[in-house]
Design an enzyme around this catalytic site. Structure first.
Site, PDB file in Angstrom:
ATOM      1  N   ARG A  23      28.701  24.208  77.176  1.00  0.00           N
ATOM      2  CA  ARG A  23      29.605  23.061  77.011  1.00  0.00           C
ATOM      3  C   ARG A  23      29.904  22.367  78.339  1.00  0.00           C
ATOM      4  O   ARG A  23      30.309  21.219  78.369  1.00  0.00           O
ATOM      5  CB  ARG A  23      30.931  23.505  76.397  1.00  0.00           C
ATOM      6  CG  ARG A  23      30.800  24.137  75.030  1.00  0.00           C
ATOM      7  CD  ARG A  23      32.065  24.835  74.638  1.00  0.00           C
ATOM      8  NE  ARG A  23      32.302  25.957  75.572  1.00  0.00           N
ATOM      9  CZ  ARG A  23      33.444  26.625  75.655  1.00  0.00           C
ATOM     10  NH1 ARG A  23      34.470  26.293  74.897  1.00  0.00           N
ATOM     11  NH2 ARG A  23      33.566  27.626  76.506  1.00  0.00           N
ATOM     12  N   GLN A  47      55.793  16.657  93.935  1.00  0.00           N
ATOM     13  CA  GLN A  47      55.206  15.372  93.574  1.00  0.00           C
ATOM     14  C   GLN A  47      53.693  15.548  93.490  1.00  0.00           C
ATOM     15  O   GLN A  47      53.105  16.268  94.293  1.00  0.00           O
ATOM     16  CB  GLN A  47      55.547  14.314  94.624  1.00  0.00           C
ATOM     17  CG  GLN A  47      54.984  12.939  94.321  1.00  0.00           C
ATOM     18  CD  GLN A  47      55.468  11.879  95.300  1.00  0.00           C
ATOM     19  OE1 GLN A  47      56.579  11.942  95.796  1.00  0.00           O
ATOM     20  NE2 GLN A  47      54.618  10.905  95.584  1.00  0.00           N
ATOM     21  N   ARG A  59      40.839   6.741 104.679  1.00  0.00           N
ATOM     22  CA  ARG A  59      42.307   6.824 104.598  1.00  0.00           C
ATOM     23  C   ARG A  59      42.784   7.927 105.530  1.00  0.00           C
ATOM     24  O   ARG A  59      42.332   9.055 105.443  1.00  0.00           O
ATOM     25  CB  ARG A  59      42.756   7.122 103.168  1.00  0.00           C
ATOM     26  CG  ARG A  59      42.379   6.043 102.167  1.00  0.00           C
ATOM     27  CD  ARG A  59      42.909   6.409 100.779  1.00  0.00           C
ATOM     28  NE  ARG A  59      42.444   5.519  99.741  1.00  0.00           N
ATOM     29  CZ  ARG A  59      43.193   4.572  99.171  1.00  0.00           C
ATOM     30  NH1 ARG A  59      44.437   4.398  99.558  1.00  0.00           N
ATOM     31  NH2 ARG A  59      42.687   3.821  98.214  1.00  0.00           N
ATOM     32  N   HIS A  62      47.165  11.058 108.309  1.00  0.00           N
ATOM     33  CA  HIS A  62      48.578  10.960 107.975  1.00  0.00           C
ATOM     34  C   HIS A  62      49.224  12.343 107.967  1.00  0.00           C
ATOM     35  O   HIS A  62      48.608  13.322 107.568  1.00  0.00           O
ATOM     36  CB  HIS A  62      48.772  10.369 106.575  1.00  0.00           C
ATOM     37  CG  HIS A  62      48.100   9.051 106.377  1.00  0.00           C
ATOM     38  ND1 HIS A  62      47.502   8.707 105.194  1.00  0.00           N
ATOM     39  CD2 HIS A  62      47.929   7.989 107.205  1.00  0.00           C
ATOM     40  CE1 HIS A  62      46.993   7.480 105.284  1.00  0.00           C
ATOM     41  NE2 HIS A  62      47.234   7.029 106.504  1.00  0.00           N
ATOM     42  N   LYS A  72      50.547  19.978 101.544  1.00  0.00           N
ATOM     43  CA  LYS A  72      49.744  19.326 100.511  1.00  0.00           C
ATOM     44  C   LYS A  72      48.638  20.265 100.047  1.00  0.00           C
ATOM     45  O   LYS A  72      48.097  21.030 100.832  1.00  0.00           O
ATOM     46  CB  LYS A  72      49.065  18.067 101.053  1.00  0.00           C
ATOM     47  CG  LYS A  72      49.993  16.995 101.516  1.00  0.00           C
ATOM     48  CD  LYS A  72      49.219  15.851 102.139  1.00  0.00           C
ATOM     49  CE  LYS A  72      50.147  14.817 102.722  1.00  0.00           C
ATOM     50  NZ  LYS A  72      49.415  13.766 103.434  1.00  0.00           N
ATOM     51  N   TYR A 132      46.729  14.727  95.164  1.00  0.00           N
ATOM     52  CA  TYR A 132      47.615  15.339  96.152  1.00  0.00           C
ATOM     53  C   TYR A 132      48.741  16.056  95.409  1.00  0.00           C
ATOM     54  O   TYR A 132      49.496  15.412  94.679  1.00  0.00           O
ATOM     55  CB  TYR A 132      48.284  14.290  97.038  1.00  0.00           C
ATOM     56  CG  TYR A 132      47.397  13.315  97.738  1.00  0.00           C
ATOM     57  CD1 TYR A 132      47.029  13.515  99.058  1.00  0.00           C
ATOM     58  CD2 TYR A 132      46.958  12.159  97.099  1.00  0.00           C
ATOM     59  CE1 TYR A 132      46.239  12.589  99.723  1.00  0.00           C
ATOM     60  CE2 TYR A 132      46.173  11.230  97.759  1.00  0.00           C
ATOM     61  CZ  TYR A 132      45.815  11.451  99.068  1.00  0.00           C
ATOM     62  OH  TYR A 132      45.036  10.532  99.725  1.00  0.00           O
TER      63      TYR A 132
END
Length: 192
Positions: A23, A47, A59, A62, A72, A132
């Site tokens: 599958r 979050q 990106r 940070h 994270k 994230y």
């Protein structure tokens, strides 16, 4: 799932054990109990966010000021990306060092990034989606951005052509200027 330490103290690469059959495949994307055993403390998600990027979008880098700090757990749920984390904790034995890996939807590989460690990525395919899972909620004014092309960091983006970047990332200061501004978290303020 295999959890392996990186060269950045407190950062881990997580590789799930896939169970394939006719599958498709099944795997555990995150197991708090196994992650917490390695971390020695709870990881409580506050979050979950996603970003979708076109190929050649860059990106980052940070991180979040301490307080509030932000750990994270990142994974690629569609497409593929070159992920780079950088230790930005002043006084860390690995300050300024980086770890590079490829995250893609097929492997299910993920990274746990502790507070004070910077994160960025380059999308390797169109419609790349990163997830994230964060230990704190977004607080305006707490994000710290570092120039991803800072020659002092010499990060191996292996970008082809001009990357797509936000104006904020293009204008980000280098590590030396950010360090001089006194905004980076200190090693003794965060848990590795």
């Amino acid at each position: 799932m295999r959890i392996a330490a990186t060269a950045i103290p407190g950062a881990y690469q997580v590789t799930p054990e896939q169970l394939p059959d006719e599958r498709g495949a099944f795997w555990e994307g995150m197991r708090a109990d196994k992650l917490e055993k390695v971390l020695g403390e709870p990881f409580v998600p506050r979050q979950i966010s996603y970003s979708v990027s076109r190929r050649n979008t860059l990106r980052g880098i940070h991180t979040v000021a301490v307080p509030p700090g932000q750990a994270k757990y990142v994974s690629c749920v569609r497409g593929a990306l070159r992920d780079i984390i950088v230790d930005l904790r002043v006084g860390s034995p690995a300050f300024g060092r980086h770890h590079v890996c490829t995250l893609d939807a097929a492997s299910g590989r993920a990274l746990y990034i502790p507070e004070g460690v910077g994160h960025g990525f380059l999308a390797l395919s169109d419609d790349t989606c990163i997830c994230y899972v964060m230990s704190t909620v977004y607080e305006p004014g707490t994000q710290i951005d570092i120039d991803p092309f800072d020659p002092d960091l010499a990060l191996p983006w292996d970008v082809t052509g001009e990357p797509l970047m936000s104006p904020k990332d293009r204008a980000a200061a280098g590590l030396a200027r950010t360090l001089a501004a006194g905004v980076l978290p200190r090693w003794n303020e965060v848990r590795p």
